[in-house]
Design an enzyme around this catalytic site. Structure first.
Site, PDB file in Angstrom:
ATOM      1  N   PRO A 164       0.783  -1.229   0.000  1.00 61.49           N
ATOM      2  CA  PRO A 164       0.000   0.000   0.000  1.00 61.49           C
ATOM      3  C   PRO A 164       0.817   1.283   0.000  1.00 61.49           C
ATOM      4  CG  PRO A 164       0.084  -0.949   2.202  1.00 61.49           C
ATOM      5  CD  PRO A 164       1.169  -1.540   1.383  1.00 61.49           C
ATOM      6  N   GLU A 165       0.699   2.044  -1.042  1.00 64.54           N
ATOM      7  CA  GLU A 165       1.159   3.419  -1.042  1.00 64.54           C
ATOM      8  C   GLU A 165      -0.103   4.284  -0.982  1.00 64.54           C
ATOM      9  OE1 GLU A 165       4.226   4.178  -3.992  1.00 64.54           O
ATOM     10  OE2 GLU A 165       4.599   2.039  -4.177  1.00 64.54           O
TER      11      GLU A 165
END
Length: 291
Positions: A2-3
């Site tokens: 996850p960014e």
DNA sequence: CCACTAACCTGTAGGC
DNA sequence: TGCCTACAGGTTAGTG
């Protein structure tokens, strides 16, 4: 996983289900994730109503009716999903869900309109973590974070102040959450390609060059906005809270495309891979330049 | 303060 | 199929 775009996709998927829901029960299947849960973690959550699902940098934030806020970071492999529970009336005893190997936290929620919901946090590598805080300034994780990429505080002048005199490569600086919040290893490469800047360019050298930081700010906003629009990227198993996958990975210009032709129009370059700070960077040596 | 490395933990892909 | 190595979207702690 996850960014910023993936975390934002998770937030948006959770919001309609958790906002207004009351936390009936919290089950911890282990005593820690990356860090131990606080001693009062469960008791401070049970009975509270989740007011909102928000995001800051790569952190999910859930303000509660008690005034405290639940902070959740997904690490590399954290995910949320809803599962069906089977109730055996009249005791309302329920069968636990089938249970995946890495289900670590189970939230039993009751939503006034949607009824009983069961939200599971799973995280194979356990790089994720959760904490409760009363005020933002109390959280060591939120303290020192740089500006949100879509906010006014992120701009060429602010970047110039942060990068001036720095010798570290610009790729490394983009990953530094104190410089700008939310960029990770994938989008760092994508952003620099969009801005036509080499990842190994010394950061400070960009400061005096007219237009380069403008290009960078523009590239950050553009790439992240497109990725949010696409529902994030699914590399291995990223799923939003409703079980769907993102599709921005099909739009990668350079990430994990070593040896492929550069997608920049009219560019004859080939994508190269280098290692910086122990992590892969992808770029086109023809259309991406130093300062 | 800056720059860099190692560490946390598990799963998977690729080579043999 | 099995064994081994390398690598993976993040962050912190520790070292010069």
């Amino acid at each position: 996983m996850p960014e910023l775009p993936e975390v934002e996709t998770v937030r948006a998927g959770l919001a309609p289900y958790v906002e207004g829901a009351r936390i009936q029960k919290v089950t911890l299947n282990r005593k820690d994730l990356r860090f131990p849960f606080g001693p009062d973690f469960v008791s401070e959550l049970e009975g509270q109503t989740i007011l909102r699902a928000a995001r800051r940098a790569k952190y999910l934030l859930f303000p509660l009716s008690s005034g405290k806020t639940l902070l959740s970071h997904l690490g590399m492999t954290g995910s949320y999903r809803f599962v069906e529970f089977t109730y055996k009336d009249p005791s309302r005893y329920y069968e636990p869900p089938p249970g995946e190997k890495h289900d670590h936290v189970i939230f039993d929620l009751h939503h006034p309109a949607l009824g009983d919901l069961h939200l599971i946090y799973a995280d194979a590598r356990r790089f994720g973590f959760m904490e409760l805080f009363a005020h933002e300034e109390d959280s060591p994780y939120l303290k020192g974070l740089g500006p949100e990429p879509f906010g006014n505080a992120f701009n060429p002048a602010q970047l110039a102040a942060r990068l001036k005199g720095r010798k570290s490569p610009i790729k490394t600086m983009l990953l530094d959450q104190r410089v700008v919040a939310g960029i990770g290893n994938i989008y760092a490469s994508e952003v620099l390609h969009r801005a036509h800047i080499r990842p190994d360019c010394p950061s400070g050298a960009l400061v005096d060059k007219p237009g380069r930081l403008d290009d960078l700010v523009f590239g950050v906003r553009e790439v992240l906005a497109e990725a949010v629009e696409a529902g994030g990227s699914t590399l291995k198993d990223f799923r939003n809270a409703e079980g769907g996958s993102g599709y921005f990975q099909h739009h990668f210009a350079v990430y994990d495309r070593e040896g492929e032709p550069c997608p920049t129009p009219l560019c004859t370059g080939t994508i190269h891979r280098i290692v910086q700070s122990g992590r892969s960077s992808f770029f086109c040596p023809v259309c991406q330049k130093g300062a």
